[in-house]
Design a protein around this motif. Structure first.
Motif, PDB file in Angstrom:
ATOM      1  N   GLY A  97     -26.434 -61.127  72.069  1.00  8.36           N
ATOM      2  CA  GLY A  97     -26.421 -59.899  72.486  1.00  8.36           C
ATOM      3  C   GLY A  97     -25.493 -59.018  71.617  1.00  8.36           C
ATOM      4  O   GLY A  97     -24.876 -58.055  72.272  1.00  8.36           O
ATOM      5  N   ILE A  98     -25.327 -59.334  70.365  1.00  7.59           N
ATOM      6  CA  ILE A  98     -24.390 -58.657  69.466  1.00  7.59           C
ATOM      7  C   ILE A  98     -25.062 -57.591  68.820  1.00  7.59           C
ATOM      8  O   ILE A  98     -26.116 -58.072  68.120  1.00  7.59           O
ATOM      9  N   ALA A  99     -24.549 -56.415  68.554  1.00 12.20           N
ATOM     10  CA  ALA A  99     -25.302 -55.363  67.796  1.00 12.20           C
ATOM     11  C   ALA A  99     -25.253 -55.630  66.336  1.00 12.20           C
ATOM     12  O   ALA A  99     -24.156 -56.286  65.728  1.00 12.20           O
ATOM     13  N   PHE A 100     -26.235 -55.626  65.309  1.00  9.53           N
ATOM     14  CA  PHE A 100     -26.058 -55.867  63.872  1.00  9.53           C
ATOM     15  C   PHE A 100     -27.104 -54.934  63.284  1.00  9.53           C
ATOM     16  O   PHE A 100     -27.898 -54.316  63.582  1.00  9.53           O
ATOM     17  N   ASP A 101     -26.791 -54.831  61.973  1.00 11.54           N
ATOM     18  CA  ASP A 101     -27.628 -54.212  61.078  1.00 11.54           C
ATOM     19  C   ASP A 101     -27.648 -55.205  59.648  1.00 11.54           C
ATOM     20  O   ASP A 101     -26.773 -55.087  59.004  1.00 11.54           O
ATOM     21  N   ILE A 102     -28.573 -56.013  59.449  1.00 11.21           N
ATOM     22  CA  ILE A 102     -28.552 -56.789  58.748  1.00 11.21           C
ATOM     23  C   ILE A 102     -29.817 -56.758  57.689  1.00 11.21           C
ATOM     24  O   ILE A 102     -31.071 -56.473  58.243  1.00 11.21           O
ATOM     25  N   VAL A 103     -29.504 -57.144  56.459  1.00 12.17           N
ATOM     26  CA  VAL A 103     -30.736 -57.345  55.472  1.00 12.17           C
ATOM     27  C   VAL A 103     -31.399 -58.489  55.575  1.00 12.17           C
ATOM     28  O   VAL A 103     -30.693 -59.502  54.910  1.00 12.17           O
ATOM     29  N   VAL A 104     -32.581 -58.468  56.013  1.00 12.99           N
ATOM     30  CA  VAL A 104     -33.291 -59.885  56.247  1.00 12.99           C
ATOM     31  C   VAL A 104     -34.186 -60.307  55.082  1.00 12.99           C
ATOM     32  O   VAL A 104     -34.785 -61.249  55.142  1.00 12.99           O
ATOM     33  N   ALA A 105     -34.562 -59.266  54.297  1.00  8.94           N
ATOM     34  CA  ALA A 105     -35.529 -59.653  53.302  1.00  8.94           C
ATOM     35  C   ALA A 105     -35.086 -58.746  52.036  1.00  8.94           C
ATOM     36  O   ALA A 105     -34.715 -57.231  52.439  1.00  8.94           O
ATOM     37  N   LYS A 106     -35.755 -58.879  50.851  1.00 17.47           N
ATOM     38  CA  LYS A 106     -35.747 -57.889  49.796  1.00 17.47           C
ATOM     39  C   LYS A 106     -36.758 -57.773  49.040  1.00 17.47           C
ATOM     40  O   LYS A 106     -37.652 -58.770  48.949  1.00 17.47           O
ATOM     41  N   ALA A 107     -37.048 -56.701  48.346  1.00 19.40           N
ATOM     42  CA  ALA A 107     -38.085 -56.543  47.401  1.00 19.40           C
ATOM     43  C   ALA A 107     -37.626 -57.334  46.008  1.00 19.40           C
ATOM     44  O   ALA A 107     -36.649 -56.911  45.453  1.00 19.40           O
ATOM     45  N   VAL A 108     -38.689 -58.294  45.367  1.00 18.78           N
ATOM     46  CA  VAL A 108     -38.499 -58.732  43.975  1.00 18.78           C
ATOM     47  C   VAL A 108     -39.474 -58.561  43.264  1.00 18.78           C
ATOM     48  O   VAL A 108     -40.584 -58.639  43.497  1.00 18.78           O
ATOM     49  N   ASP A 109     -39.129 -58.036  42.079  1.00 18.30           N
ATOM     50  CA  ASP A 109     -40.070 -57.520  41.099  1.00 18.30           C
ATOM     51  C   ASP A 109     -40.667 -58.836  40.204  1.00 18.30           C
ATOM     52  O   ASP A 109     -40.100 -59.845  40.195  1.00 18.30           O
ATOM     53  N   GLY A 110     -42.059 -58.499  39.896  1.00 16.55           N
ATOM     54  CA  GLY A 110     -42.514 -59.852  39.187  1.00 16.55           C
ATOM     55  C   GLY A 110     -41.732 -59.982  37.834  1.00 16.55           C
ATOM     56  O   GLY A 110     -41.191 -59.265  37.335  1.00 16.55           O
ATOM     57  N   LYS A 111     -41.787 -61.154  37.411  1.00 11.50           N
ATOM     58  CA  LYS A 111     -40.931 -61.696  36.206  1.00 11.50           C
ATOM     59  C   LYS A 111     -41.895 -62.297  35.376  1.00 11.50           C
ATOM     60  O   LYS A 111     -43.143 -62.832  35.527  1.00 11.50           O
ATOM     61  N   PHE A 112     -41.826 -62.204  34.056  1.00 14.90           N
ATOM     62  CA  PHE A 112     -42.551 -63.026  33.072  1.00 14.90           C
ATOM     63  C   PHE A 112     -41.677 -63.195  31.836  1.00 14.90           C
ATOM     64  O   PHE A 112     -40.534 -62.699  31.697  1.00 14.90           O
TER      65      PHE A 112
END
Length: 537
Positions: free
Chosen positions: A70-85
């Protein structure tokens, strides 16, 4: 379950950058929240439409824990990752491979990205666009550009145009053995018959790197006919073909081909006189006591040789056999000497020296035999094959069905390197060193001309360069001869004496300084050197 939570309590959304998936939670005291797991949280992220983004497992566990507490939070849970080569080049810069990874919520790799990177890596040849488009968005080492390795030229060669030919160069197999008996009949050709064809060396096909740099191809090693042509001439319609100029016997030695005329006589006796002939000699009858035959080619005797002297630069074949006279006799022994091989049905009180091999079908008795490669007494499966008395010396192999006899006659067998082989190798090395010294002087002369303001005449330079090329070819040929001679000497280290059936008392076997005296009759076996000792097994 998250489904029980109030939408106002939990929010899953993108941040202002649009690259991060945020999970925001404000607890509601009035809302009763059921406990959840990390998997439930991931499912909520997916349900919110962010399944393509790369999840942060630690952040999800942290958010789950705080949610359940029951603790408030603002957390980044996923990120956008560009394609690589990445584009990988081979060490020889002839091939390029593409590896790429799919994006996770980010920007995908495009053809334009790959074209830019290929330019940065210096690739100027055409890319395989279809392969690139087929590989995206995810692939591992797909070939997208290929230059070409050089195809080196093929060495020139001389092809034999007739079915059989006498070859003065012995061919030794991987075990160091050669069979000189199955040579067949003496081949003859008529004037105008094609003998050999020269196939010129090819230039080869140059290659190219990914950057368009040419990769030169090596031209094949050229070979040419020998400068001296005996009994042969170029074909008027094709200078690459040699034809017979006379009726005779064709003989090949490396790149040399010649036709030796054949002299035929019925018997060699007082009526015919001694024979000395530049070519091959064929005696359809016998060679009688005290007569001499010398030839630069082969000697073929259909009958027997008795107390005579035969000498040939090629092979000697005696279908009947060789008879000498006892040591006490004043009459001459049979003396046989050839640079190639000697083949006969039997030998008794004979002296035979052959540069290659001695092959006796039935037996050898009280004879002196010396061969540069091997001595074989007795055919495969034959009842005969006795070597009785005398001395026999073979550099690589001596094989007989039986050594000695039940009368315990003294029989000496010697195996190992022949002194003549070492002398020939030494002479070849001295010849090569002289040729290398000459080549060094020629190179110095050409270098001096390059730095001299007063240059030599063009025709003189051309002649010197031609001499240089001839010297290089001569040195290479001598080195090949040295390698062949050294290989023969190396093979003698594994020399053997093979007794297929029985060995009697009175036989002495020698390998260099090592001697073995047979003091009891025994079954056959093999004498050879092992760990510095002469063994029989």
């Amino acid at each position: 379950m998250l489904d029980a939570a109030s939408p106002k309590s939990l929010s899953i959304h993108l941040d202002e950058s649009g690259n991060n998936v945020m999970a925001s939670f404000v607890p509601d005291a009035e809302a009763g929240l059921a406990p959840i797991t990390s998997a439930d949280f991931k499912q909520a992220v997916t349900a919110a439409g962010f399944d393509a983004y790369r999840p942060d497992d630690l952040a999800l566990e942290n958010a789950t824990s705080k949610y359940n507490s029951g603790i408030a939070f603002d957390i980044v849970v996923a990120k956008a990752v560009d394609g690589k080569f990445s584009i990988t080049l081979s060490d020889d810069h002839v091939s390029a491979w593409l590896s790429c990874e799919s994006p996770m919520g980010g920007t995908a790799v495009t053809l334009e990205h790959i074209l830019e990177e290929s330019k940065r890596k210096g690739i100027t040849i055409d890319l395989n666009l279809a392969a690139i488009e087929g590989a995206l968005p995810d692939c591992n080492k797909v070939l997208i550009a290929a230059g070409r390795l050089p195809e080196h030229g093929v060495d020139g060669r001389i092809d034999i145009l007739i079915p059989k030919i006498s070859n003065r160069t012995p061919h030794v197999d991987k075990d160091g053995l050669a069979d000189f008996r199955e040579l067949g009949d003496v081949l003859t050709v008529r004037e105008g018959d094609p003998l050999v064809r020269h196939i010129p060396a090819t230039d080869g096909l140059p290659g190219i790197t990914l950057s368009g740099k040419p990769l030169p191809a090596k031209k094949g090693k050229e070979i040419s006919f020998a400068s001296k042509l005996d009994g042969v001439i170029p074909d008027p319609n094709d200078p690459n073909v040699l034809v017979a100029a006379i009726h005779g016997c064709p003989v090949q030695q490396k790149n040399e081909i010649r036709v030796e005329p054949v002299y035929t006589v019925q018997n060699v006796d007082l009526h015919s006189g001694n024979i000395s002939f530049d070519g091959t000699i064929h005696v359809t009858g016998d060679v009688h006591t005290g007569m001499t035959i010398k030839g630069t080619g082969d000697i073929l005797i259909d009958g027997t040789v008795e107390g005579a002297h035969l000498e040939a630069e090629g092979d000697i074949t005696i279908k009947g056999g060789i008879l000498g006279l006892a040591e006490e006799s004043d009459a001459p022994h049979s003396m046989i000497k050839c640079a190639g091989s000697c083949t006969t049905r039997f030998a008794q009180n004979a002296h035979i020296a052959a540069g290659s091999g001695i092959f006796i079908h039935d037996y050898a008795m009280q004879s002196e035999l010396r061969a540069g490669h091997q001595i074989i007494v007795g055919d495969q499966g034959s009842r005969r094959g006795d070597l009785i008395g005398g001395v026999a010396h073979a550099a690589m192999l001596l094989k007989a069905h039986v050594l000695g006899s039940d009368t315990n006659v003294n029989t000496v067998v010697i195996a190992g390197a022949d002194k003549a082989l070492h002398e020939r190798l030494k002479a070849a090395a001295e010849t090569r060193e002289a040729a290398e010294h000459k080549l060094t002087n020629i190179i110095k002369l050409l270098e001096l001309d390059q730095h001299n303001p007063v240059h030599l005449p063009a025709n003189t330079i051309k002649a010197i360069e031609a001499t240089r090329e001839a010297s290089i070819a001569e040195i290479e040929s001598i080195r090949e001869d040295e390698a062949e001679l050294q290989a023969e000497i190396d093979l003698t280290h594994d020399a053997q004496v093979i007794v297929e059936k029985r060995i009697f008392t009175g036989v002495e076997v020698r390998f260099g300084l090592h001697h073995h005296h047979v003091i009891i009759d025994r079954e056959g076996g093999v004498f050879q050197m092992k760990d510095g000792e002469l063994v029989f097994e």
